[in-house]
Scaffold this active site. Structure first.
Site, PDB file in Angstrom:
ATOM      1  N   PRO A 144       0.795  -1.227   0.000  1.00 15.59           N
ATOM      2  CA  PRO A 144       0.000   0.000   0.000  1.00 15.59           C
ATOM      3  C   PRO A 144       0.831   1.282   0.000  1.00 15.59           C
ATOM      4  O   PRO A 144       1.829   1.377   0.715  1.00 15.59           O
ATOM      5  CB  PRO A 144      -0.816  -0.107   1.293  1.00 15.59           C
ATOM      6  CG  PRO A 144      -0.134  -1.111   2.126  1.00 15.59           C
ATOM      7  CD  PRO A 144       0.524  -2.059   1.190  1.00 15.59           C
ATOM      8  N   ASN A 145       0.373   2.229  -0.818  1.00 14.54           N
ATOM      9  CA  ASN A 145       0.903   3.585  -0.865  1.00 14.54           C
ATOM     10  C   ASN A 145       2.259   3.706  -1.552  1.00 14.54           C
ATOM     11  O   ASN A 145       2.746   4.814  -1.752  1.00 14.54           O
ATOM     12  CB  ASN A 145       0.970   4.212   0.549  1.00 14.54           C
ATOM     13  CG  ASN A 145      -0.404   4.273   1.197  1.00 14.54           C
ATOM     14  OD1 ASN A 145      -1.316   4.869   0.633  1.00 14.54           O
ATOM     15  ND2 ASN A 145      -0.583   3.624   2.337  1.00 14.54           N
ATOM     16  N   ARG A 172       4.964  11.300  -1.965  1.00 21.93           N
ATOM     17  CA  ARG A 172       4.682  11.063  -0.557  1.00 21.93           C
ATOM     18  C   ARG A 172       5.936  11.199   0.305  1.00 21.93           C
ATOM     19  O   ARG A 172       6.950  10.609   0.001  1.00 21.93           O
ATOM     20  CB  ARG A 172       4.130   9.627  -0.463  1.00 21.93           C
ATOM     21  CG  ARG A 172       4.057   9.035   0.909  1.00 21.93           C
ATOM     22  CD  ARG A 172       3.864   7.522   0.816  1.00 21.93           C
ATOM     23  NE  ARG A 172       3.801   6.930   2.138  1.00 21.93           N
ATOM     24  CZ  ARG A 172       4.034   5.665   2.402  1.00 21.93           C
ATOM     25  NH1 ARG A 172       4.327   4.816   1.437  1.00 21.93           N
ATOM     26  NH2 ARG A 172       3.979   5.213   3.642  1.00 21.93           N
ATOM     27  N   TYR A 205      11.148   9.006   1.734  1.00 18.86           N
ATOM     28  CA  TYR A 205      11.202   8.042   0.629  1.00 18.86           C
ATOM     29  C   TYR A 205      11.941   8.553  -0.610  1.00 18.86           C
ATOM     30  O   TYR A 205      12.071   7.812  -1.592  1.00 18.86           O
ATOM     31  CB  TYR A 205       9.784   7.626   0.241  1.00 18.86           C
ATOM     32  CG  TYR A 205       9.063   6.918   1.343  1.00 18.86           C
ATOM     33  CD1 TYR A 205       9.434   5.616   1.709  1.00 18.86           C
ATOM     34  CD2 TYR A 205       8.042   7.525   2.057  1.00 18.86           C
ATOM     35  CE1 TYR A 205       8.786   4.957   2.736  1.00 18.86           C
ATOM     36  CE2 TYR A 205       7.390   6.872   3.092  1.00 18.86           C
ATOM     37  CZ  TYR A 205       7.761   5.590   3.430  1.00 18.86           C
ATOM     38  OH  TYR A 205       7.135   4.932   4.455  1.00 18.86           O
ATOM     39  N   ASN A 218       7.772  -5.768  -0.819  1.00 20.66           N
ATOM     40  CA  ASN A 218       7.784  -4.625   0.100  1.00 20.66           C
ATOM     41  C   ASN A 218       6.341  -4.476   0.589  1.00 20.66           C
ATOM     42  O   ASN A 218       5.513  -3.857  -0.078  1.00 20.66           O
ATOM     43  CB  ASN A 218       8.225  -3.347  -0.627  1.00 20.66           C
ATOM     44  CG  ASN A 218       8.211  -2.147   0.296  1.00 20.66           C
ATOM     45  OD1 ASN A 218       7.584  -2.178   1.357  1.00 20.66           O
ATOM     46  ND2 ASN A 218       8.892  -1.075  -0.104  1.00 20.66           N
ATOM     47  N   ALA A 243       2.899  -0.858   4.894  1.00 16.63           N
ATOM     48  CA  ALA A 243       2.459  -0.891   6.289  1.00 16.63           C
ATOM     49  C   ALA A 243       1.936  -2.261   6.703  1.00 16.63           C
ATOM     50  O   ALA A 243       1.869  -2.566   7.900  1.00 16.63           O
ATOM     51  CB  ALA A 243       1.381   0.171   6.528  1.00 16.63           C
ATOM     52  N   HIS A 278       3.608  -4.684   9.317  1.00 16.70           N
ATOM     53  CA  HIS A 278       3.490  -4.641  10.773  1.00 16.70           C
ATOM     54  C   HIS A 278       2.276  -5.384  11.325  1.00 16.70           C
ATOM     55  O   HIS A 278       2.173  -5.573  12.521  1.00 16.70           O
ATOM     56  CB  HIS A 278       3.469  -3.175  11.215  1.00 16.70           C
ATOM     57  CG  HIS A 278       4.536  -2.375  10.534  1.00 16.70           C
ATOM     58  ND1 HIS A 278       5.866  -2.705  10.627  1.00 16.70           N
ATOM     59  CD2 HIS A 278       4.484  -1.310   9.689  1.00 16.70           C
ATOM     60  CE1 HIS A 278       6.581  -1.864   9.887  1.00 16.70           C
ATOM     61  NE2 HIS A 278       5.770  -1.018   9.305  1.00 16.70           N
ATOM     62  N   ASP A 303       1.277 -15.788   5.857  1.00 16.28           N
ATOM     63  CA  ASP A 303       0.804 -17.133   5.546  1.00 16.28           C
ATOM     64  C   ASP A 303       0.863 -17.412   4.045  1.00 16.28           C
ATOM     65  O   ASP A 303       1.183 -18.536   3.637  1.00 16.28           O
ATOM     66  CB  ASP A 303      -0.630 -17.320   6.054  1.00 16.28           C
ATOM     67  CG  ASP A 303      -0.675 -17.491   7.567  1.00 16.28           C
ATOM     68  OD1 ASP A 303       0.384 -17.531   8.200  1.00 16.28           O
ATOM     69  OD2 ASP A 303      -1.783 -17.576   8.118  1.00 16.28           O
ATOM     70  N   GLU A 319      12.284  -9.688   1.670  1.00 17.81           N
ATOM     71  CA  GLU A 319      11.529  -8.498   2.054  1.00 17.81           C
ATOM     72  C   GLU A 319      12.406  -7.264   1.906  1.00 17.81           C
ATOM     73  O   GLU A 319      13.558  -7.258   2.331  1.00 17.81           O
ATOM     74  CB  GLU A 319      11.052  -8.635   3.510  1.00 17.81           C
ATOM     75  CG  GLU A 319      10.207  -7.466   3.959  1.00 17.81           C
ATOM     76  CD  GLU A 319       9.456  -7.724   5.262  1.00 17.81           C
ATOM     77  OE1 GLU A 319       8.883  -8.835   5.416  1.00 17.81           O
ATOM     78  OE2 GLU A 319       9.455  -6.837   6.122  1.00 17.81           O
ATOM     79  N   HIS A 365      12.590  -2.803   2.083  1.00 14.74           N
ATOM     80  CA  HIS A 365      12.000  -1.523   2.494  1.00 14.74           C
ATOM     81  C   HIS A 365      12.838  -0.385   1.951  1.00 14.74           C
ATOM     82  O   HIS A 365      14.073  -0.458   1.993  1.00 14.74           O
ATOM     83  CB  HIS A 365      11.903  -1.435   4.017  1.00 14.74           C
ATOM     84  CG  HIS A 365      10.995  -2.447   4.599  1.00 14.74           C
ATOM     85  ND1 HIS A 365       9.629  -2.318   4.555  1.00 14.74           N
ATOM     86  CD2 HIS A 365      11.235  -3.633   5.206  1.00 14.74           C
ATOM     87  CE1 HIS A 365       9.071  -3.378   5.122  1.00 14.74           C
ATOM     88  NE2 HIS A 365      10.025  -4.195   5.516  1.00 14.74           N
ATOM     89  N   SER A 385      12.823   2.732   3.220  1.00 16.32           N
ATOM     90  CA  SER A 385      13.383   3.418   4.383  1.00 16.32           C
ATOM     91  C   SER A 385      13.908   2.383   5.377  1.00 16.32           C
ATOM     92  O   SER A 385      13.599   1.199   5.276  1.00 16.32           O
ATOM     93  CB  SER A 385      12.303   4.274   5.053  1.00 16.32           C
ATOM     94  OG  SER A 385      11.280   3.449   5.569  1.00 16.32           O
ATOM     95  N   ARG A 442      12.540   4.509  12.376  1.00 21.13           N
ATOM     96  CA  ARG A 442      11.245   5.184  12.305  1.00 21.13           C
ATOM     97  C   ARG A 442      10.420   4.999  13.583  1.00 21.13           C
ATOM     98  O   ARG A 442      10.968   4.645  14.614  1.00 21.13           O
ATOM     99  CB  ARG A 442      10.500   4.682  11.053  1.00 21.13           C
ATOM    100  CG  ARG A 442      11.355   4.952   9.779  1.00 21.13           C
ATOM    101  CD  ARG A 442      10.581   4.734   8.522  1.00 21.13           C
ATOM    102  NE  ARG A 442       9.452   5.664   8.431  1.00 21.13           N
ATOM    103  CZ  ARG A 442       8.467   5.560   7.562  1.00 21.13           C
ATOM    104  NH1 ARG A 442       8.476   4.560   6.693  1.00 21.13           N
ATOM    105  NH2 ARG A 442       7.477   6.430   7.546  1.00 21.13           N
ATOM    106  N   ARG A 450       6.821   0.747  13.736  1.00 23.22           N
ATOM    107  CA  ARG A 450       7.342   0.248  12.450  1.00 23.22           C
ATOM    108  C   ARG A 450       8.613  -0.579  12.618  1.00 23.22           C
ATOM    109  O   ARG A 450       9.177  -1.052  11.633  1.00 23.22           O
ATOM    110  CB  ARG A 450       7.642   1.432  11.513  1.00 23.22           C
ATOM    111  CG  ARG A 450       6.410   2.145  11.017  1.00 23.22           C
ATOM    112  CD  ARG A 450       6.712   3.044   9.811  1.00 23.22           C
ATOM    113  NE  ARG A 450       5.812   4.168   9.787  1.00 23.22           N
ATOM    114  CZ  ARG A 450       4.627   4.183   9.155  1.00 23.22           C
ATOM    115  NH1 ARG A 450       4.229   3.125   8.477  1.00 23.22           N
ATOM    116  NH2 ARG A 450       3.852   5.240   9.198  1.00 23.22           N
TER     117      ARG A 450
END
Lengths: 144, 144, 144, 144, 144, 144, 144, 144, 144, 144, 144, 144
Positions: A10-11, A18, A23, A74, A77, A80, A87, A98, A100, A102, A107, A111
């Site tokens: 998301p985002n 943003r 970022y 990635n 959010a 978390h 799963d 995985e 990220h 940032s 943070r 997070r």
């Protein structure tokens, strides 16, 4: 069949619009182009998928079984609290990394954990788009 | 109008492919067949719905009001954080039973709770597909 | 040698007299009769044991080894702190099912966990005496 | 049929021998005598029961239904984890008062709570044998 | 009057039958024999008591006052919640040593504490039956 | 110089107007009269003080040194955070008893503790105005 | 090559000078002599090492691989946070026993755990220098 | 382009059918009509969006950038765990106001927090549909 | 008799002098004038009270019973620990609204809760003086 | 206008009478005299204020703005929960130093924090009246 | 033999180079010179020691016994986890004062505690190099 | 002057000998060779440092200022409590990357955090020696 599927949560599609201080100013499309260019150099075919929907991310992970060799994710959010994504990653038999943009450890307190990284091969966090490039290099090797 | 709606949450569609040591080797389709066969013996009509999307599960629960007599739900990983599903179950006036294939009390610490079971009539956890069969028997009776 | 041993923990003997809004008005004796009748239909011989003593429950579990095929246990309030009962269940080599009359997830916070269910095959919680009947059906099958 | 049943939990029988700096030097027998003498003055018949066994305490509470008008209970260390005793007190329809010889709020951190007092009419803690005498005066009045 | 009283808590009587990968294959009777043999070498008379009942363990500790010189106790699972046993050990004026067959620090999180060891002279944990032998050697010496 | 000073904390002056299902319908003035009447029977002179101000309660406790023989205090909601009141009680050399009209253990989680009771001789909680009467009887005796 | 390496952590060198009410009045040198004398009786050669430095303790553990048959370690205060020492003990293939002079369960709350004992064979805590002697007897036996 | 976008999260569409004692008997459609009528009075154009899907809510927030002047959001149960919605609100450069029909501070403990309100201008909670009307009045003003 | 009583807690009198980046530059007197002007427009008479004393705030709340129709309260820092104020609000039979100038969810962790809001009709947080104006509009309506 | 305002919180006026083993035997008046004498040596004019009332302490802090150059504050027990005092200190633009007579880190667990020190320049804790003298020396210097 | 030993923990040697906004621009050498100059004025001989090694700090504390009259220690980050340093300070019989350049209560949450200050006479935190000067004045006085 | 300094924390020197199922069978020397070979390909000069001592790691980080362009650090177990190392990394003005051979999120609960990563540019965890190679590629770029 691609070599690697990149899943952005998301985002992430708002990249460059943003919170640039966190970022960076690279746009999402520029990031895609940059990743594809780097992948080409490595002779890797890459599919990139983005969704704000936890369910769509799960659907996409499931469809990846048998069609790609590795996943770079990635989870945004959902990192978390998205146990359902954890799963899904467990359900298929593919190495995942995985990433990220940032450094999640620098943070907010909420997070600084990941419910998904524990079922990946590892995590790369904090290097902007380079996090993806590094994951590309490492991601399709068989786990050891 | 069916008697019972069965709702399966994220990753349950991968049954038989996913973590067989935990969930067994029965495929999702075989499970559906088995449940339908057992339901028939009980003279119950059953609809089965699966989704990886929290939102779709909520939509489906809402639509159940007035069209089924009871709900059996396996919220998958949403069991542990899907408060929105809890609210959906509360919103409609139907008895619900929460089921789990595996025994959630014998798994990771973060799986040993349920935010949804408290608004169901009860929970049946740990008996594989039998959890559903048992729920069928119990589910459509009026709560007492 | 019975097929199934049912163990009821503290205060269950007061069924029908105690907190009827939670546990219903069926008396303990009526519950025993009802369970025996259902067991008969399934061709199962059942022994039922009740004690308020944690130690007697442990003793009874230990004696069950070699004399019954499965255990159904409602540990009452010991569910929440009786680790010794958990160890007793682990000590013998029998499938066990934990049952609860009420839905423990819909009660006080301190009742929403179980230290014993993790060593059983599973848990059935919230269906009154039906919790036992369901457990009878499932309990003597070999674990899978 | 007595007016009041006094139940003393584990290790209270050692009164006068045990940790005198906390519990004083009065022996258990002297305490019984003193309580009976005071009860007589109030025209109350009192039965006193002591056990180190959680199960026996539960049994005794259950038997009290219909035979006494009120219960005074010092659950000893079970105060802090004996949820089964809490349930027993809830199961019967009698006013109960929890008493403690020592002031539990002035002791170790793990003694500064009570899982049983919440289902009693109240608690009297810290006045040695006087805790019982006060409870006698208050205990058999109807709750208001 | 024995020199040392050994108290074994719940489920220890199943030694050799229970979870052999944790507790070894020595039977409870063989363990008793072995301990008695070792005690004899040290010229110590030893009584061994086992019970699954928290109350009986408390009773036995209380009776030990004046009849033995030291106590060795393996409280089994009561180690983790049996505050009443802690109080019993405090009540009498005898040196006590807590022993465990397995290393409680290498087991489940809820076993890595002891509510009873704090009132003993010390704890010996992890050496199988040798834990008792070591305690015998140390247990009857005056505390220093 | 009175024998006993009774201190009532915030909102107790509204007794009989406030949450009658918890505190009963006796008015504050009626409670004062009732306490004085009972004190008279015991030949005790009693001063009663009420304030909603933590600081005034501390002032009053300090002034009590040398002018009364004992304090009975119902700190109201300050029970749960008024450490300054705790310190005031410690500062003077007088026996104090903490009382509560309602049973704090049967109320909201945040009311089930006391930061002040640990420096009193004890606590009497749950008996309405009788909590004060009992405290009067016990409060001026020398601590033992 | 010694049979057993004994490692003593920070501040143990001050034995006999430091907090005698907890650790006794035996000096560190006297303790070494006493241990060596007992080891001799058991026909064991023993090396004893003390350091206040977490790093030196790790170095010494590592060097022990291949040169001793077992380790006895008293990590001092590192017991409570020295995860690096835990890893060092895991890294080498030798049985280890954790010992403590004092009973850590009878001390401050922050001393009632061990991050190192979980990778040892067991722990002996509370018997002064005898903790070492007992460990010597048990330490070099193959784990069972 | 509307002035204000109102986003309603999961289960709000059932307003008037769901838990009327908490949410009142106004239907969702009546609420929409009422809000539009009030907005008209204020000369505000309003779009109202409802979804049970976290992903759709995020999508809708993202699309709002550049097309509305302010957002009013009632995230429903996602209030308590939807960090992805928080990020979406942060991603766009629009003032947002969080609203709740019920007073979240008067409900279950797990509803007494908000992961989303911290990135809004403020929160209005507890006034039924009036929460929206108030937010309309305040929402499109520049933040100060 | 006023229609509405506004109660401002500690340090609000310093408005315009204190932490302007959080609370803005409007002075307390200007805020009072502004609120009175808005109230006049609504035909509401308003009394405004400010105190730094928890006790005075409680006193004022108690006196409000029977003299105003509604309360608007900004408890300042007492929001986070003033349970006595909560009780005062519960004690009287008046609708209350909690307001905050700043968004408490966007501030330090210890400010992201309220012990008082749960007994109000609702909370309005984050809109500067507008929080009061909104509360005026909503506050005197009967609760629904 | 004084150079420095010293504010002493609840129960400090009892110095010399209260818990002498913690606070020493110097009386409050002697402490004032001693501080004034030392201040004189440093050519500093000092006002000393003591109150048991949180509200009065806040009032006094607010009045200090513009009339003193620095504040020395010993908030007594309010140190641990008086967030309103913290806000008052933040509200005015003066350097402040927090002092404690005793070493709060060597006392009960609930005294080992400070909600007020974080908005002071620093804390001096544990040196009796010397804590104030040291603060005088440091307090009126501009912060660096 | 010096009068006072000053011990500086990890990274303090970088003073003036490191995070100047927190620690100021004075270099470590300048700080040493400044402290020595002030000590001279007080007629105190001072030794200053700095190490990044927890073990060396412990060694140095131990060597101080018998050679200095008091210790001033700034344990740097070990303040928050160096229990071994705490034990070293306890081991020797010397008054110690803990100092910090910055105000630890105004920094990250994990810096707002001290495992070492509880065994010192007190703590001075937040005054830059003045923290040391103040400690010099107070440190060698006998504790009272 | 090297381009990059690689710092390896405790027990990493045992690579290939230690817990091979977690860390693989490559020896530490082979890892060094492999890293140097890869660095050469990138035209980077690399210094590699290993120590089991927290203090030595801090010393080495401090010395790096002015002599290298970037740091790659694998703090081993100090990752979880070595706040002093965190401070050292903050003290110098160099980009740092934290690496781990294993995936810390897939290990024991106490390894799933990092006190040091928050002051690095980012973390790469889980790829064996490849974690270092990736860090080399990313590490010397200026942070963005």
């Amino acid at each position: 069949m691609s070599d690697v599927l990149i899943i952005n949560g998301p985002n992430l599609n708002l990249l460059g619009k943003r919170e640039k201080e966190i970022y960076g100013s690279l746009s999402y499309e520029e990031m895609e182009t940059l990743i594809q260019k780097e992948a080409k150099k490595m002779n890797l075919s890459v599919s990139i998928f983005q969704s704000n929907h936890e369910g769509e991310i799960i659907d996409r992970i499931q469809k990846a079984a048998g069609s790609v060799k590795a996943i770079i994710i990635n989870p945004g959010a959902y990192t978390h609290y998205g146990i359902s994504i954890r799963d899904a990653l467990t359900s298929i038999n593919l190495p995942a990394v995985e990433v990220h943009l940032s450094n999640i450890f620098a943070r907010e307190h909420f997070r600084q954990n990941s419910v998904t990284a524990g079922v990946c091969r590892g995590m790369i966090s904090g290097f902007g788009v380079e996090s993806y490039i590094l994951a590309l290099q490492i991601g399709i090797l068989p786990a050891h």
